[in-house]
Every structure is written in C-alpha cells, then in structure tokens.
Design an enzyme around this catalytic site. Sequence first.
Site, mmCIF file in Angstrom:
data_model
loop_
_atom_site.group_PDB
_atom_site.id
_atom_site.type_symbol
_atom_site.label_atom_id
_atom_site.label_comp_id
_atom_site.label_asym_id
_atom_site.label_seq_id
_atom_site.Cartn_x
_atom_site.Cartn_y
_atom_site.Cartn_z
ATOM 1 C CG ASN A 103 -6.245 0.834 11.821
ATOM 2 O OD1 ASN A 103 -6.753 0.408 12.851
ATOM 3 N ND2 ASN A 103 -4.952 0.817 11.666
ATOM 4 C CB THR A 104 -9.421 5.235 13.031
ATOM 5 O OG1 THR A 104 -8.098 5.428 12.562
ATOM 6 C CG2 THR A 104 -9.580 5.970 14.347
ATOM 7 C CB ALA A 156 -8.654 7.240 4.716
ATOM 8 N N GLY A 157 -11.422 7.413 6.362
ATOM 9 C CA GLY A 157 -12.550 8.307 6.603
ATOM 10 C C GLY A 157 -13.844 7.623 6.999
ATOM 11 N N GLY A 204 -8.465 8.830 9.701
ATOM 12 C CA GLY A 204 -8.763 8.892 11.133
ATOM 13 C C GLY A 204 -9.880 9.850 11.514
ATOM 14 C CE LYS A 245 -2.990 2.833 2.861
ATOM 15 N NZ LYS A 245 -3.883 2.949 4.023
#
Lengths: 67, 281
Positions: free
Chosen positions: B230-231, B208-209, B182, B121
């Site tokens: 992830n987050t 993301a997001g 995040g 990535k």
Amino acid sequence: MIELSINGKQQQFTGPLTVTQLVYQLALVGKRVAIERNGEIVPRSQFDQTPLCHGDQLEIVVAVGGG
Amino acid sequence: MVTSLKSSLLSAAAKPTHLDFMDNLIIAGKTYSSRLLVGTGKYQDFDQTRRAIEASGAEIVTVAIRRTNIGQNAGEPSLLDAVPPSRYTYLPNTAGCYSADDAIRTLRLARELLDGHDLVKLEVLGDPQTLYPNVVETLKAADILVKEGFKVMVYTSDDPIIAKQLEEIGCVAVMPLASLIGSGMGILNPWNLQIIIENAKVPVIVDAGVGTASDAAIAMELGCSGVLMNTAIAGARDPILMASAMKKAVEAGREAFLAGRMAKKLYSASPSSPTTGLIGK
C-alpha cells in the site's frame, strides 16, 4: 426515552425503536453498513424485526481505505 | 523442495512456447491474472485511489473496517464508488486489531457488510510502534476464523514455523512481511522467505515493507506467489506512476523466477562473444 451507545457515544431516542428505524434516524439509509448489537451481528435481513433496548451497545461500521 | 517447485513450474512454462501459458494466481480456488495486491489507504482522495489501483492492474484490494461517522451527510463519496466491489475482489483487513477477539469481531462485521464475502486478511498486531504481528493472537484468531468458514489470508512474521502452522490451521494464503508495515525497507530476510516458500503448499504473498519496484521484483524472483503493498504506491511522489512500476516489477520478477536465473559466480572467463576469429591473430 431509550439510551443507546452508538460507536462509543451515548445517544437518546424515542422508543420503541427497531434497527431499521434507527438506521433511518441516523440518516444511514442507502449506505452500506454492518451493525453489531451487544457483540452480536445483526443481519441486514433482520433489521426490521430487531427491537432496540435501553442500554444496547451498537457498533456501526463501513468499509474505508486501508492496507 | 524449492528445486522441485521450480522445475515443475519450469516444465509447465517450457512446454508451450514462452508466455502462451496462463500463469495465474489461484487463491481459495479463484483465479487471478495479477499477482499484485494493493491497499486502498493513504491516498489523497478517492480519485487518486481509483487511478492508482487501475494503473497497478491489481484485482484484489484490501479495505479496512471502521466505525461510520454518525451525523455526516449520507451523500459523501465512498470508497465503494471509487473501487467498486463488483469489479475488484475486496479483502477486508483487521488493521489496528491487537487481539484475536477484536480481529474476529471485525471480520464477522466485514462478512455481513460485504454480503457474505468470506475472503479476508487477518492481521493481529503486537505493538503500535512497530506494527509487528502478534503471532500468538494471530494463530488463535486464524483457527477460529477458519472454523467459521472464512478463507483467511494471514499476515505474519517471516518465521517459517509459524507460517507452516498457519497453513496447517487452514489459511488459504500465508503473507509474511518483507519488513515492517509502512517502512519501505524492502526484503530484510530473503533466506527466511525462501524457507517459507519451499515448505508452503498455499500461496506465499509478501505483505508489507516493499519500498520500490526492485523490492517487488526480488520478492517474485524468490518464488513468492504475489506481493501486497500500500504505502510503497500511496507514499510515492507520483502514486499512479509507481503503481505502474510495481505492476511491471511483479510481472518481471515472476517471469525471471520462471525463467530460472543463471548461476552466480565471481568470474567465468567465458565471454559472451566468440573467442575465435579475432582480427590480427
């Protein structure tokens, strides 16, 4: 004595020293690491045959959690 | 374009009855049954990491490459024990890199670390405050990495032109942001994502997001091939439960996309119950 920069910190070792011996001295045996010497990857298969020189810059990395 | 994509997927879906067909995600020639990709960062400990990833059903997990702590005991627990590379496809990332050079160096180290594993990535950031991608450096790094034989899944902005250029360079997946890394703000520009999906011949994965399950479902309903997060999982009060929610959301969103949603209209005057046979008439 030879001085190496390892992950940005100066450390002194008794020479001569190969990468294999360095890995042993740093207690990294058995740990999955990758090593870059002066900007070039040192393949694991060549640890034995790669001598380290005074002033070498080493990066030793592992995989950690990340996104 | 999106219509033709949808219709081809729909015809594939329509032939056997319902869900008998295999609707796999294919990246760089390898087949995955899960369309949810997850990060391994920000968990309390490796046990929580392991349980969350199991609950997510993900097969591809991102990892970061960092300097090892010299002088620490060699027996300390490692990510590789909690999330064994024999079971999961590792996707080493270049998080924290702000130049093409740093990203390339990091991935060369990753390839050596993971015994020649070349699926990576790429992300090159432009600003530590927002973590917004630097697309100029990203394009530069992608070009070199592809030439060196890496299979590059690339994090980028939701700019359709840049996404197309990254595909043309030879990236195996294009991964536009839904919103900032995040942030949990969800999908801010579905229209751009739709244009990217319409034009892409490689998998488009929203990266993301995503903040909660509905965000993931919306991404999949738009026609994304997958979602990477992830987050949203690690930052939930109960990461294991959220991982399970995300698994279902990605599956539900994918099925809804394949099923083809009804058209939106302000009102229809067409009730779902029969208009005849009402009593007393």
